[in-house]
Design a protein around this motif. Structure first.
Motif, PDB file in Angstrom:
ATOM      1  N   ARG A   1      -6.196   9.325   1.604  1.00  0.00           N
ATOM      2  CA  ARG A   1      -5.798   8.594   2.809  1.00  0.00           C
ATOM      3  C   ARG A   1      -5.517   7.133   2.496  1.00  0.00           C
ATOM      4  N   ALA A   2      -6.349   6.518   1.659  1.00  0.00           N
ATOM      5  CA  ALA A   2      -6.139   5.115   1.300  1.00  0.00           C
ATOM      6  C   ALA A   2      -4.823   4.934   0.556  1.00  0.00           C
ATOM      7  N   THR A   3      -4.494   5.881  -0.315  1.00  0.00           N
ATOM      8  CA  THR A   3      -3.227   5.817  -1.050  1.00  0.00           C
ATOM      9  C   THR A   3      -2.046   5.884  -0.089  1.00  0.00           C
ATOM     10  N   THR A   4      -2.108   6.793   0.859  1.00  0.00           N
ATOM     11  CA  THR A   4      -1.024   6.930   1.832  1.00  0.00           C
ATOM     12  C   THR A   4      -0.891   5.666   2.678  1.00  0.00           C
ATOM     13  N   GLU A   5      -2.019   5.090   3.067  1.00  0.00           N
ATOM     14  CA  GLU A   5      -1.979   3.890   3.896  1.00  0.00           C
ATOM     15  C   GLU A   5      -1.422   2.697   3.133  1.00  0.00           C
ATOM     16  N   LEU A   6      -1.872   2.499   1.912  1.00  0.00           N
ATOM     17  CA  LEU A   6      -1.355   1.381   1.125  1.00  0.00           C
ATOM     18  C   LEU A   6       0.130   1.574   0.814  1.00  0.00           C
TER      19      LEU A   6
ATOM     20  N   ALA B   1      -7.493  -1.727  -6.253  1.00  0.00           N
ATOM     21  CA  ALA B   1      -6.642  -2.419  -7.219  1.00  0.00           C
ATOM     22  C   ALA B   1      -5.888  -1.424  -8.084  1.00  0.00           C
ATOM     23  N   GLU B   2      -6.575  -0.394  -8.586  1.00  0.00           N
ATOM     24  CA  GLU B   2      -5.903   0.585  -9.442  1.00  0.00           C
ATOM     25  C   GLU B   2      -4.847   1.357  -8.652  1.00  0.00           C
ATOM     26  N   THR B   3      -5.112   1.572  -7.366  1.00  0.00           N
ATOM     27  CA  THR B   3      -4.140   2.272  -6.532  1.00  0.00           C
ATOM     28  C   THR B   3      -2.892   1.422  -6.338  1.00  0.00           C
ATOM     29  N   LEU B   4      -3.074   0.126  -6.116  1.00  0.00           N
ATOM     30  CA  LEU B   4      -1.923  -0.773  -5.989  1.00  0.00           C
ATOM     31  C   LEU B   4      -1.074  -0.761  -7.258  1.00  0.00           C
ATOM     32  N   VAL B   5      -1.736  -0.829  -8.410  1.00  0.00           N
ATOM     33  CA  VAL B   5      -0.996  -0.804  -9.679  1.00  0.00           C
ATOM     34  C   VAL B   5      -0.240   0.509  -9.821  1.00  0.00           C
ATOM     35  N   ALA B   6      -0.900   1.617  -9.487  1.00  0.00           N
ATOM     36  CA  ALA B   6      -0.262   2.929  -9.605  1.00  0.00           C
ATOM     37  C   ALA B   6       0.928   3.069  -8.661  1.00  0.00           C
ATOM     38  N   LEU B   7       0.905   2.340  -7.549  1.00  0.00           N
ATOM     39  CA  LEU B   7       2.017   2.360  -6.600  1.00  0.00           C
ATOM     40  C   LEU B   7       3.142   1.415  -7.016  1.00  0.00           C
ATOM     41  N   GLY B   8       2.936   0.690  -8.104  1.00  0.00           N
ATOM     42  CA  GLY B   8       3.966  -0.214  -8.591  1.00  0.00           C
ATOM     43  C   GLY B   8       3.989  -1.554  -7.896  1.00  0.00           C
ATOM     44  N   HIS B   9       2.881  -1.946  -7.272  1.00  0.00           N
ATOM     45  CA  HIS B   9       2.794  -3.237  -6.585  1.00  0.00           C
ATOM     46  C   HIS B   9       1.459  -3.883  -6.974  1.00  0.00           C
ATOM     47  N   ALA B  10       1.385  -4.383  -8.192  1.00  0.00           N
ATOM     48  CA  ALA B  10       0.128  -4.911  -8.720  1.00  0.00           C
ATOM     49  C   ALA B  10      -0.337  -6.120  -7.926  1.00  0.00           C
TER      50      ALA B  10
ATOM     51  N   ALA C   1      -6.780 -14.601   5.407  1.00  0.00           N
ATOM     52  CA  ALA C   1      -5.526 -13.838   5.391  1.00  0.00           C
ATOM     53  C   ALA C   1      -5.738 -12.509   6.102  1.00  0.00           C
ATOM     54  N   PRO C   2      -4.668 -11.807   6.447  1.00  0.00           N
ATOM     55  CA  PRO C   2      -4.809 -10.443   6.980  1.00  0.00           C
ATOM     56  C   PRO C   2      -5.559  -9.557   5.989  1.00  0.00           C
ATOM     57  N   VAL C   3      -6.336  -8.628   6.522  1.00  0.00           N
ATOM     58  CA  VAL C   3      -7.208  -7.788   5.694  1.00  0.00           C
ATOM     59  C   VAL C   3      -6.974  -6.320   6.009  1.00  0.00           C
ATOM     60  N   ARG C   4      -6.963  -5.495   4.964  1.00  0.00           N
ATOM     61  CA  ARG C   4      -7.077  -4.054   5.112  1.00  0.00           C
ATOM     62  C   ARG C   4      -8.380  -3.628   4.443  1.00  0.00           C
ATOM     63  N   ALA C   5      -9.323  -3.161   5.239  1.00  0.00           N
ATOM     64  CA  ALA C   5     -10.602  -2.663   4.731  1.00  0.00           C
ATOM     65  C   ALA C   5     -10.564  -1.145   4.805  1.00  0.00           C
ATOM     66  N   LEU C   6     -10.598  -0.500   3.656  1.00  0.00           N
ATOM     67  CA  LEU C   6     -10.392   0.943   3.587  1.00  0.00           C
ATOM     68  C   LEU C   6     -11.676   1.647   3.152  1.00  0.00           C
ATOM     69  N   PRO C   7     -12.039   2.746   3.808  1.00  0.00           N
ATOM     70  CA  PRO C   7     -13.257   3.478   3.442  1.00  0.00           C
ATOM     71  C   PRO C   7     -13.010   4.419   2.271  1.00  0.00           C
ATOM     72  N   LEU C   8     -13.965   4.462   1.352  1.00  0.00           N
ATOM     73  CA  LEU C   8     -13.930   5.435   0.257  1.00  0.00           C
ATOM     74  C   LEU C   8     -15.274   6.134   0.104  1.00  0.00           C
ATOM     75  N   TYR C   9     -16.325   5.354  -0.019  1.00  0.00           N
ATOM     76  CA  TYR C   9     -17.663   5.912  -0.215  1.00  0.00           C
ATOM     77  C   TYR C   9     -18.460   5.688   1.059  1.00  0.00           C
ATOM     78  N   THR C  10     -18.612   6.757   1.828  1.00  0.00           N
ATOM     79  CA  THR C  10     -19.186   6.672   3.166  1.00  0.00           C
ATOM     80  C   THR C  10     -20.148   7.834   3.388  1.00  0.00           C
ATOM     81  N   THR C  11     -20.747   7.874   4.572  1.00  0.00           N
ATOM     82  CA  THR C  11     -21.636   8.981   4.915  1.00  0.00           C
ATOM     83  C   THR C  11     -20.878  10.304   5.039  1.00  0.00           C
ATOM     84  N   ALA C  12     -19.554  10.249   5.140  1.00  0.00           N
ATOM     85  CA  ALA C  12     -18.763  11.486   5.141  1.00  0.00           C
ATOM     86  C   ALA C  12     -18.858  12.205   3.795  1.00  0.00           C
ATOM     87  N   ARG C  13     -19.055  11.432   2.703  1.00  0.00           N
ATOM     88  CA  ARG C  13     -19.313  11.976   1.368  1.00  0.00           C
ATOM     89  C   ARG C  13     -18.160  12.821   0.831  1.00  0.00           C
ATOM     90  N   HIS C  14     -16.951  12.366   1.108  1.00  0.00           N
ATOM     91  CA  HIS C  14     -15.762  13.022   0.564  1.00  0.00           C
ATOM     92  C   HIS C  14     -14.800  11.955   0.041  1.00  0.00           C
TER      93      HIS C  14
END
Length: 263
Positions: A116-121, A25-34, A96-109
């Motif tokens: 990556r999520a910012t670029t995708e959104l 949500a905060e990323t969407l707002v920061a991109l100017g598309h709340a 509705a269509p869904v975008r499920a984006l990883p942030l906190y995963t076993t990759a731990r980064h």
């Protein structure tokens, strides 16, 4: 509607977006598309703070289990959610269509995944320029700070005796590393990047600076015998930081670097 495993494609820009995760949500707002609606929108204003949601943002219930009928009634063009958390994708994709984006995963980064999520959104929304600007803002924010002073411990109170300490796998640990700063906590952490322990554990890190993310038990910090006996407290190496979302995306990472600059 066929299932897309959270990777819906679009013919145009989705106008009506429901965000079930605050980092997205905060990323969407920061991109100017709340987003039109956000899970636990009133609490976002207390825990995330900025970028602020528009005052007319609707609330659709809990982040881990939103009111699906309320979501359906909004007729969203897109639902964005955290991969592997909350409502099963099949139930969301029936709405509705869904975008499920990883942030906190076993990759731990998480900071890398937040980029990556910012670029995708930004690509989904046709906001590539805004996305590039947000990435540049992050790069400037995490410019190495030069010679380190003391290691830090980043913590939040769960109650007056129990704390969450943020280490490897947390957004803020990634920020410290990018800036060339040291995190005193090198112990085991969960997939969200924190360890839960008693406040007495802090005594094992006598040289650290304590960064305490609000809200915090002020009465304990003023009068609690165990707290006041901690070496960091006796030496005056504690700072209260205003609320910043510990499970955030790029906007929270940037906000955290600003708060670090005031300690």
């Amino acid at each position: 509607m066929g299932l897309t495993n959270g990777r819906a494609a679009f013919a145009g820009v989705p106008a009506r977006i429901v965000a079930l995760d605050w980092a997205l949500a905060e990323t969407l707002v920061a991109l100017g598309h709340a987003p039109l609606a956000v899970a636990e929108a009133p609490l976002y204003a207390q825990r995330v703070i900025e970028p602020a949601l528009p005052p007319d943002t609707l609330d659709v219930g809990l982040r881990n289990w939103p009111n699906l009928e309320a979501v359906r009634a909004l007729r969203p063009n897109l639902i964005v959610t955290l991969e592997g958390y909350g409502v099963p994708l099949a139930r969301l994709e029936a709405i509705a269509p869904v975008r499920a984006l990883p942030l906190y995963t076993t990759a731990r980064h998480p900071l890398h995944l937040a980029r990556r999520a910012t670029t995708e959104l930004a690509s989904v929304l046709g906001r590539e320029v805004q996305g590039a600007r947000l990435l540049s803002d992050l790069d400037r924010a995490v410019t190495p700070a030069g010679a380190d002073e003391r290691p830090m411990l980043i913590l939040k109170f769960a109650d007056e005796r129990i704390i969450d300490i943020y280490g490897q796998g947390s957004l803020f640990d990634d920020v410290l590393r990018a800036k060339g700063l040291r995190n005193s906590w090198t112990g085991v952490t969960n997939i969200w990047g924190f360890a839960t322990t008693g406040i007495e554990e802090l005594a094992r890190h006598p040289e650290a600076r304590l960064l305490i993310i609000e809200p915090a038990p002020i009465d304990l910090m003023q009068r609690g015998a165990i707290w006041r006996a901690l070496p960091q407290v006796r030496a005056g190496r504690t700072r209260l930081l205003p609320p910043v979302w510990v499970f955030g995306g790029l906007p929270s990472a940037i906000r955290f670097t600003r708060l670090l600059g005031t300690t």
